[in-house]
Scaffold this motif. Structure first.
Motif, short mmCIF file in Angstrom:
data_model
loop_
_atom_site.label_atom_id
_atom_site.label_comp_id
_atom_site.label_asym_id
_atom_site.label_seq_id
_atom_site.Cartn_x
_atom_site.Cartn_y
_atom_site.Cartn_z
N ASN A 167 -14.15 -7.68 -7.86
CA ASN A 167 -14.89 -8.74 -8.72
C ASN A 167 -14.31 -9.61 -9.61
N ALA A 168 -14.89 -10.79 -9.70
CA ALA A 168 -13.92 -11.67 -10.71
C ALA A 168 -14.16 -11.48 -12.04
N ASN A 169 -14.86 -10.46 -12.46
CA ASN A 169 -14.78 -10.15 -13.83
C ASN A 169 -13.75 -8.99 -14.27
N HIS A 170 -13.06 -8.41 -13.07
CA HIS A 170 -12.46 -7.29 -13.34
C HIS A 170 -10.97 -7.83 -13.10
N ALA A 171 -10.07 -7.91 -14.10
CA ALA A 171 -8.60 -8.42 -13.94
C ALA A 171 -7.67 -7.60 -13.26
N PHE A 172 -6.97 -7.89 -12.92
CA PHE A 172 -5.64 -7.32 -12.20
C PHE A 172 -5.10 -6.52 -13.11
N HIS A 173 -4.59 -5.45 -12.82
CA HIS A 173 -3.81 -4.52 -13.74
C HIS A 173 -2.48 -5.32 -14.15
N PRO A 174 -1.97 -5.04 -15.20
CA PRO A 174 -0.46 -5.44 -15.45
C PRO A 174 0.60 -5.05 -14.40
N SER A 175 0.20 -3.74 -13.91
CA SER A 175 1.33 -3.15 -13.05
C SER A 175 1.05 -3.79 -11.36
N PHE A 176 0.02 -4.49 -11.31
CA PHE A 176 -0.26 -5.25 -9.77
C PHE A 176 1.39 -5.58 -9.38
N PRO A 177 2.11 -6.32 -10.00
CA PRO A 177 3.18 -6.78 -9.04
C PRO A 177 4.11 -5.77 -8.63
N SER A 178 4.31 -4.80 -9.58
CA SER A 178 5.17 -3.72 -9.19
C SER A 178 4.51 -2.82 -7.94
N THR A 179 3.17 -2.53 -8.03
CA THR A 179 2.54 -1.78 -7.03
C THR A 179 2.44 -2.36 -5.83
N VAL A 180 2.16 -3.93 -5.81
CA VAL A 180 2.44 -4.52 -4.51
C VAL A 180 3.86 -4.83 -3.95
N LYS A 181 4.87 -4.56 -4.73
CA LYS A 181 6.12 -4.65 -4.29
C LYS A 181 6.35 -3.30 -3.49
N THR A 182 5.95 -2.13 -4.39
CA THR A 182 5.95 -0.83 -3.60
C THR A 182 5.44 -0.85 -2.05
N VAL A 183 4.18 -1.62 -2.07
CA VAL A 183 3.35 -1.53 -0.97
C VAL A 183 4.38 -2.18 0.28
N TYR A 184 4.53 -3.35 -0.17
CA TYR A 184 5.53 -4.27 0.53
C TYR A 184 6.61 -3.52 1.19
N ARG A 185 7.32 -2.94 0.40
CA ARG A 185 8.52 -2.29 0.94
C ARG A 185 8.15 -1.14 1.81
N GLN A 186 6.95 -0.55 1.75
CA GLN A 186 6.56 0.43 2.76
C GLN A 186 6.18 -0.24 3.99
N LEU A 187 5.21 -1.26 4.11
CA LEU A 187 4.96 -2.03 5.22
C LEU A 187 6.33 -2.49 5.84
N LEU A 188 7.19 -2.82 5.25
CA LEU A 188 8.65 -3.32 5.93
C LEU A 188 8.95 -2.08 6.68
N ARG A 189 8.89 -1.12 6.09
CA ARG A 189 9.46 0.15 6.91
C ARG A 189 8.81 0.34 8.11
N VAL A 190 7.42 0.39 8.20
CA VAL A 190 6.70 0.54 9.19
C VAL A 190 7.03 -0.78 10.29
N PHE A 191 7.30 -1.89 10.17
CA PHE A 191 7.73 -2.83 10.69
C PHE A 191 9.00 -2.55 11.52
N ALA A 192 9.97 -2.15 10.55
CA ALA A 192 11.39 -1.71 11.08
C ALA A 192 11.24 -0.84 11.89
N HIS A 193 10.27 0.41 11.84
CA HIS A 193 10.39 1.53 12.71
C HIS A 193 9.86 0.93 14.09
N ILE A 194 8.86 0.37 14.01
CA ILE A 194 8.12 -0.32 15.36
C ILE A 194 9.25 -1.30 16.05
N TYR A 195 9.97 -2.14 15.54
CA TYR A 195 10.77 -2.65 16.12
C TYR A 195 11.94 -1.98 16.69
#
Ligand SMILES: [Zn+2]
Length: 259
Positions: A167-195
């Motif tokens: 919802n546009a009225n619902h702001a992103f949490h200040p911790s969003f950048p660090s949360t998505v970095k963690t998500v990104y690192r985990q997705l990279l690991r899944v890519f790396a395992h599949i390769y």
């Protein structure tokens, strides 16, 4: 470009997931089987003892597979922030798409990834990722369990309005950048395992151009928005290397990815 501290505009409609593919394939060898007479190959007729034979590179680093792609050229323009789109929204939408596409790829090869075939979350000849529990303990898990944990936790985050607001009225949490970095690192690991462990199955499905393009897009986006550290892609100094780090280097040399 960093997305830390940017204001946001009304939320865009999220793109729908790309349709998945059905079916699965039997396990395939992860390494190139030589015997073509080229130097350095571990030919089965060779008189060199197996222990002294040079190990061939993994299939995903061999031509033509390493360079097969759906998208030609550099990914710079694809990852650029479109005009009038908030950077947080852009990162959220792209992570949603990367997760959805990667999850569908894994679904296609999941039958080949079992606790027997993949007793660890491997991503290189001597690299096994450990899962960090809520108590902060690092544990070794079979790859399918590890990936199941990643998928479940990312899915929960994506569905959490406090993390990925719809919802546009619902702001992103200040911790969003660090949360998505963690998500990104985990997705990279899944890519790396599949390769590392299942590229043969990707080839069996003839999906390597699609998978390579998805991964190149993922890497380009991750570097552009500082979601991925180089040490995530290549491995820590004095630690086992991440197999796909060589793919990243190769694509940079070819001009597919920026420095
Ligand atoms: Zn596996």
């Amino acid at each position: 470009m960093s997305f830390f501290g940017r204001n946001r505009n009304p939320r865009q409609i999220r793109r729908s997931p790309t349709p998945g593919r059905e079916g699965s394939s039997p396990p395939s060898p992860s390494y190139y089987e030589p015997g073509d007479g080229q130097d350095g190959g571990a030919n089965s007729n060779s008189l060199v003892p197996p222990t002294l034979q040079k190990k061939p590179p993994p299939l995903y680093l061999c031509s033509p597979f390493a360079d097969a792609a759906l998208v030609k050229g550099n990914f710079k323009t694809i990852v650029m922030l479109p005009k009038y789109v908030d950077i947080m929204e852009w990162v959220a939408v792209n992570i949603y798409d990367f997760f959805t596409n990667l999850n569908e790829f894994y679904g296609c090869i999941a039958e080949t990834c079992t606790a027997q075939s993949c007793p660890t979350m491997s991503a290189g000849p001597s690299l096994n990722y450990l899962w960090t529990t809520r108590e902060g303990k690092q544990v070794s898990l079979p790859a399918p369990t590890y990936i199941d944990y990643v998928v479940t936790s990312v899915q929960q985050l994506l569905e959490d309005e406090n993390v990925f607001p719809n919802n546009a009225n619902h702001a992103f949490h200040p911790s969003f950048p660090s949360t998505v970095k963690t998500v990104y690192r985990q997705l990279l690991r899944v890519f790396a395992h599949i390769y590392h462990a299942h590229f043969g199955a990707i080839l069996h499905l003839r999906s390597e151009p699609h998978f390579n393009s998805l991964f190149a897009h993922f890497l380009a986006f991750g570097r552009e928005y500082q979601l991925l550290e180089i040490r995530d892609i290549k491995g820590e100094v004095n630690s086992p290397t991440v197999g796909v780090g060589a793919l990243w280097e190769r694509w940079k040399e070819k001009g597919i990815l920026a420095e």
